[in-house]
Design an enzyme around this catalytic site. Structure first.
Site, PDB file in Angstrom:
ATOM      1  CG  ASP A   1      -4.991  27.722  -1.871  1.00  0.00           C
ATOM      2  OD1 ASP A   1      -6.195  27.543  -1.287  1.00  0.00           O
ATOM      3  OD2 ASP A   1      -4.512  26.876  -2.657  1.00  0.00           O
TER       4      ASP A   1
ATOM      5  CG  ASP B   1      -0.592  28.184   2.846  1.00  0.00           C
ATOM      6  OD1 ASP B   1      -1.116  27.383   3.324  1.00  0.00           O
ATOM      7  OD2 ASP B   1      -0.243  28.281   1.691  1.00  0.00           O
TER       8      ASP B   1
ATOM      9  CB  SER C   1     -13.503  -8.519   0.345  1.00  0.00           C
ATOM     10  OG  SER C   1     -13.549  -9.906   0.580  1.00  0.00           O
TER      11      SER C   1
ATOM     12  CD  GLU D   1     -21.909   3.600   0.414  1.00  0.00           C
ATOM     13  OE1 GLU D   1     -20.837   2.907   0.538  1.00  0.00           O
ATOM     14  OE2 GLU D   1     -22.396   3.712   1.622  1.00  0.00           O
TER      15      GLU D   1
ATOM     16  CE  LYS E   1     -15.554  -2.920  -4.478  1.00  0.00           C
ATOM     17  NZ  LYS E   1     -13.792  -2.941  -4.892  1.00  0.00           N
TER      18      LYS E   1
ATOM     19  CG  ASP F   1      -9.583   0.632  -8.116  1.00  0.00           C
ATOM     20  OD1 ASP F   1      -9.200  -0.197  -7.117  1.00  0.00           O
ATOM     21  OD2 ASP F   1      -9.185   0.529  -9.181  1.00  0.00           O
TER      22      ASP F   1
ATOM     23  NE  ARG G   1     -10.342  -5.718   3.351  1.00  0.00           N
ATOM     24  CZ  ARG G   1     -10.038  -6.917   3.000  1.00  0.00           C
ATOM     25  NH1 ARG G   1      -8.852  -6.986   2.269  1.00  0.00           N
ATOM     26  NH2 ARG G   1     -10.809  -8.133   3.106  1.00  0.00           N
TER      27      ARG G   1
ATOM     28  CD  GLU H   1     -10.903   1.727  -0.839  1.00  0.00           C
ATOM     29  OE1 GLU H   1     -11.434   1.387   0.054  1.00  0.00           O
ATOM     30  OE2 GLU H   1     -10.384   0.949  -1.962  1.00  0.00           O
TER      31      GLU H   1
ATOM     32  CE1 TYR I   1     -15.740   0.800   3.708  1.00  0.00           C
ATOM     33  CE2 TYR I   1     -14.604   1.955   2.096  1.00  0.00           C
ATOM     34  CZ  TYR I   1     -14.466   1.071   2.978  1.00  0.00           C
ATOM     35  OH  TYR I   1     -13.516   0.021   3.103  1.00  0.00           O
TER      36      TYR I   1
ATOM     37  CE  LYS J   1     -21.403  -0.155   1.773  1.00  0.00           C
ATOM     38  NZ  LYS J   1     -20.642   0.917   2.518  1.00  0.00           N
TER      39      LYS J   1
ATOM     40  CE  LYS K   1     -14.655  -5.618  -8.983  1.00  0.00           C
ATOM     41  NZ  LYS K   1     -13.297  -5.346  -8.320  1.00  0.00           N
TER      42      LYS K   1
ATOM     43  CB  CYS L   1      15.240 -16.542 -35.597  1.00  0.00           C
ATOM     44  SG  CYS L   1      15.576 -15.534 -34.071  1.00  0.00           S
TER      45      CYS L   1
ATOM     46  CB  CYS M   1      19.897 -16.359 -33.723  1.00  0.00           C
ATOM     47  SG  CYS M   1      18.527 -17.568 -34.354  1.00  0.00           S
TER      48      CYS M   1
ATOM     49  CB  CYS N   1      13.856 -19.266 -33.548  1.00  0.00           C
ATOM     50  SG  CYS N   1      15.727 -19.326 -33.425  1.00  0.00           S
TER      51      CYS N   1
ATOM     52  CB  CYS O   1      18.183 -18.699 -30.752  1.00  0.00           C
ATOM     53  SG  CYS O   1      17.366 -17.080 -30.797  1.00  0.00           S
TER      54      CYS O   1
HETATM   55  S1  IVH Z   1     -18.240  -1.570   2.157  1.00  0.00           S
HETATM   56  C1  IVH Z   1     -18.301  -5.335   4.378  1.00  0.00           C
HETATM   57  N1  IVH Z   1     -18.234   0.709   0.656  1.00  0.00           N
HETATM   58  O1  IVH Z   1     -13.888  -2.474  -1.473  1.00  0.00           O
HETATM   59  C2  IVH Z   1     -18.215  -3.906   3.937  1.00  0.00           C
HETATM   60  N2  IVH Z   1     -16.288  -0.845   0.439  1.00  0.00           N
HETATM   61  O2  IVH Z   1     -14.282  -5.542  -1.489  1.00  0.00           O
HETATM   62  C3  IVH Z   1     -17.248  -3.994   2.900  1.00  0.00           C
HETATM   63  N3  IVH Z   1     -14.619  -0.034  -1.020  1.00  0.00           N
HETATM   64  O3  IVH Z   1     -11.828  -3.385   0.721  1.00  0.00           O
HETATM   65  C4  IVH Z   1     -16.825  -2.623   2.552  1.00  0.00           C
HETATM   66  N4  IVH Z   1     -15.327   1.697  -1.712  1.00  0.00           N
HETATM   67  O4  IVH Z   1     -11.755  -0.789   0.713  1.00  0.00           O
HETATM   68  C5  IVH Z   1     -17.402  -0.526   0.944  1.00  0.00           C
HETATM   69  N5  IVH Z   1     -18.221   2.606  -0.719  1.00  0.00           N
HETATM   70  C6  IVH Z   1     -17.764   1.489  -0.440  1.00  0.00           C
HETATM   71  C7  IVH Z   1     -16.121   1.229  -0.767  1.00  0.00           C
HETATM   72  C8  IVH Z   1     -15.504  -0.008  -0.384  1.00  0.00           C
HETATM   73  C9  IVH Z   1     -14.319   1.152  -1.868  1.00  0.00           C
HETATM   74  C10 IVH Z   1     -13.545  -1.039  -1.012  1.00  0.00           C
HETATM   75  C11 IVH Z   1     -12.857  -1.566   0.383  1.00  0.00           C
HETATM   76  C12 IVH Z   1     -12.899  -3.021   0.586  1.00  0.00           C
HETATM   77  C13 IVH Z   1     -13.362  -3.428  -0.778  1.00  0.00           C
HETATM   78  C14 IVH Z   1     -14.654  -4.549  -0.723  1.00  0.00           C
END
Ligand code: IVH
Length: 672
Positions: A34, A38, A82, A113, A115, A117, A136, A174, A226, A290, A314, A408, A411, A426, A431
């Site tokens: 590092d 720098d 989404s 892939e 997902k 958060d 978004r 993301e 992604y 996908k 999920k 209570c 009170c 109560c 109260c």
């Molecule tokens: S694909 C139409 N890939 O999840 C394709 N989304 O509900 C939609 N997210 O708001 C996106 N990881 O921000 C995709 N590997 C991933 C993801 C991803 C996180 C989020 C994305 C989107 C939400 C989809």
């Protein structure tokens, strides 16, 4: 030295820095220390300071500063949709069946892939240079956050050139913060008197929307790209090819991405990743599956809000165990006593959990929760943690059975147990704890919407005796409020203005705010749809009320009982005299037959709107098929911010809720 040779020297240094930045932030394989990095950066800064005319926006020294248009609303090149959620292998198999039905006889390959958060963003590159970064937003329009996204060092300010570099390109990804960085960020926030972030997603969203990019730069933000959303002049056959291309251009793509020829193998991958979940350094809330072939994606197309070629799977809610240190009792607005477990603080889904409700005595005894027990806690998303069960094997005999008290805790008056209901109450109408809760729900719960009337203010108003009934709120003077600790002139004025403003809230919400047992927001609306005013409802009998479709006899009785109490009659008269809305809103029923921007979305209004009253804005949202609530939560879709927005604005920023200015909001409304 000639300008040309200075330029050459600068370019060499920049390329070297870019290379090392990529090694460190994208590949996680630094080749130099590092300190050496720098030093190199300092050298570039010094040289650039001597020749400022040669500074380019993609120079590694230019991560902070230099972007225009921050906070502006920008339109995405194509909608950021989404994903539909699935929660089980069966649902994934259904998805596969649907896909194969639409693509008969074709081999289908899937890409799976993680997902992530975090916060979804779009990055636009023109001639290889990052020119725009946006959130978004509502999927169609986002917020320009270029200045902040530039500070994320895994985002290339300039992409590495490939065979036929696109002149215009949009990529999506993301933004996230690794879990183990949360403690440091939150410690700093607490020291600065700011509320800690509840989870890494909120921390990432809050950081990306900060007004000061140098603070964003200090946050350990990272990104996984992604999607290659749009790339002029590039022909791509599969999603995995586009990911490979993104890697080649210098983007950070999640290394756990895999390609499979069958859904069974995708399900296997989901199981493996679910097991690995806790070992991943950042929050992942599921798997995205996908269809790999772009031609097949096109063939499958989209529904109104999501692609048919992708789905998310999920993860199940996270669970943990902890010890019940004690059980205390809370008194609600209708006097119900609720037992609450005080827990040995434990980390779960990005939040530290210290309390969990035990609902009522029956539930507590059914689960047999005792003081000293080890319990299983569950929390999904941002919802309140739940005690699922007791780990009985961990008992050593010292655990104590808990019973709700006979008096209570607020009170000290005797509580009422009835054979008809589970709740222990109560029944002292004076109260102080009930009063506090009543004011809270009157002011906050999608009712009178009095911003600034929070628990701390309410406690002081009640404890000092300034307020002994909800109706007293309308007699409060500025000078009264100034007696409250930490209440300055400005806050007192704001609060008085808010109380005044609540006089224009529609009668149905006033009715809801009264806190009549069983009368929730939609019941209040139903009642006032039928009766022309709160007075007409007060004069109605049980049968008449119960004849409304959707209203049962128990509810009707509760309503009648409330209006029959002399104390309530006096209280209602005072509210009416204060000028609250009493007549039902007789505007036409909302036309929600047509989908609009507002359909199904939840809005919170804050600050002063210049073109209409908040109540009118709220009415318009409802007419367009949306709804308004009073407090910002993770379920809020948009905050509409007028002039001088208060704490709701900060909360929205923290939670990553999209913010609309009044102009943006008005622009979305249908033309009358
Ligand atoms: S694909 C139409 N890939 O999840 C394709 N989304 O509900 C939609 N997210 O708001 C996106 N990881 O921000 C995709 N590997 C991933 C993801 C991803 C996180 C989020 C994305 C989107 C939400 C989809």
């Amino acid at each position: 030295m000639t300008t040309q040779s200075i330029e050459n020297q600068l370019n060499r240094l920049r390329d070297k820095l870019r290379y090392h930045e990529h090694k460190y932030y994208v590949e996680n394989q630094p080749e130099i220390s590092d300190a050496d990095f720098d030093l190199m950066l300092k050298e570039l800064e010094t040289l650039e300071a001597e020749a400022p005319e040669l500074i380019t926006p993609d120079s590694p020294t230019q991560r902070v500063g230099g972007a225009v248009g921050f906070g502006e609303r920008v339109r995405h090149y194509s909608s950021m949709l989404s994903l539909d959620n699935t929660f089980s292998p069966e649902e994934l198999t259904d998805f596969d069946r649907r896909v194969r039905q639409m693509l008969p006889e074709e081999a289908v390959e899937y890409v799976a892939e993680l997902k992530i958060d975090g916060l979804g963003v779009s990055l636009v590159y023109e001639d290889g240079m990052l020119t725009r970064g946006a959130t978004r937003g509502d999927g169609e329009y986002g917020e320009n956050v270029t200045a902040n996204l530039r500070t994320i060092r895994s985002i290339p300010l300039r992409v590495a050139s490939i065979d036929s570099s696109p002149t215009l390109m949009e990529v999506r990804g993301e933004v996230f913060i690794p879990r183990d960085c949360m403690d440091g960020i939150n410690r700093e926030r607490v020291e600065n008197d700011e509320a800690p972030f509840v989870n890494p997603r909120n921390a990432a969203a809050g950081s990306v929307r900060l007004l000061d990019a140098s603070i964003t730069a200090s946050r350990p933000l990272d990104i996984f790209i992604y999607t290659l959303g749009y790339a002029e002049g590039i022909e791509i056959g599969t999603h995995s090819e586009s990911l490979a291309l993104l890697v080649e251009m210098g983007f950070k793509v999640n290394p756990s991405t895999e390609c499979f020829p069958s859904i069974e193998e995708v399900i296997d991958y989901c199981h493996r990743q679910t097991a690995e979940r806790e070992n991943i350094a950042y929050d992942v809330d599921g798997i995205v599956v996908k269809v790999n072939s772009i031609a097949q994606q096109t063939e499958l197309g989209y529904t109104a809000k999501s692609p048919r070629w992708a789905v998310s799977c999920k993860f199940p809610a996270r669970q943990t165990t902890t010890q019940v240190l004690d059980i205390d009792v809370q008194v609600g607005r209708t006097g119900v006593l609720t037992p609450r477990a005080i827990l040995d603080p434990v980390h779960l889904s990005g939040a530290t959990i210290t309390h969990a409700t035990l609902h009522n005595e029956q539930d507590l005894h059914r689960k047999d929760v005792r003081v000293g027990d080890t319990v299983v806690l569950e929390r999904s998303g941002d919802v309140i943690p739940k005690v699922i069960s007791v780990v009985k094997e961990k008992r050593d005999g010292t655990e104590k059975v808990f019973h709700l008290p006979d008096h209570c805790p607020a009170c000290d008056s005797p509580v009422q147990r009835s054979t008809e209901e589970v709740a222990v109450r109560c029944v002292n109408s004076e109260c102080p704890m009930q009063l506090k809760r009543r004011i809270e729900s009157f002011a906050w719960r999608s009712a009178l919407n009095i911003e600034g009337m929070g628990p701390a203010v309410i406690t002081q108003l009640v404890d000092t005796g300034m307020v002994t009934s909800v109706a007293d709120l309308y007699d409060l003077q500025r000078t009264d409020l100034m007696k409250i600790e930490r209440m300055g002139e400005k806050s007192a004025d704001n609060l008085i203005r808010e109380i005044e403003g609540s006089k224009s809230v529609p009668a149905a919400r006033v009715l809801f705010g009264l806190g009549i047992m069983h009368v929730g927001q939609s019941v209040a609306e139903l009642l006032l749809d039928r009766f022309s005013s709160i007075d007409a409802l007060a004069a109605a009998g049980v049968e008449e009320i119960a004849s409304i479709h959707g209203i049962g006899p128990k509810l009707a009785e509760s309503v009648c009982h409330f209006f029959q109490q002399p104390a309530n009659q006096q209280f209602l008269q005072r509210l009416k005299d204060a000028g609250l809305q009493w007549e039902a809103d007789d505007s036409p029923a909302p036309d929600i037959s047509q989908e609009s921007f507002f359909t199904g979305k939840t809005f919170v209004l804050t600050g002063t709107l210049s073109q209409m009253a908040r109540s009118e804005a709220s009415k318009k949202i409802k007419e367009c098929g949306g709804k308004t609530t009073s407090s910002v939560t993770s379920k809020t879709d948009f905050l509409v911010a007028g002039e001088s927005p208060g704490s709701k604005y900060d909360r929205a920023v923290e939670l990553g809720v999209d913010i609309l200015t009044e102009e943006e909001f008005v622009a979305k409304l249908p033309v009358d």
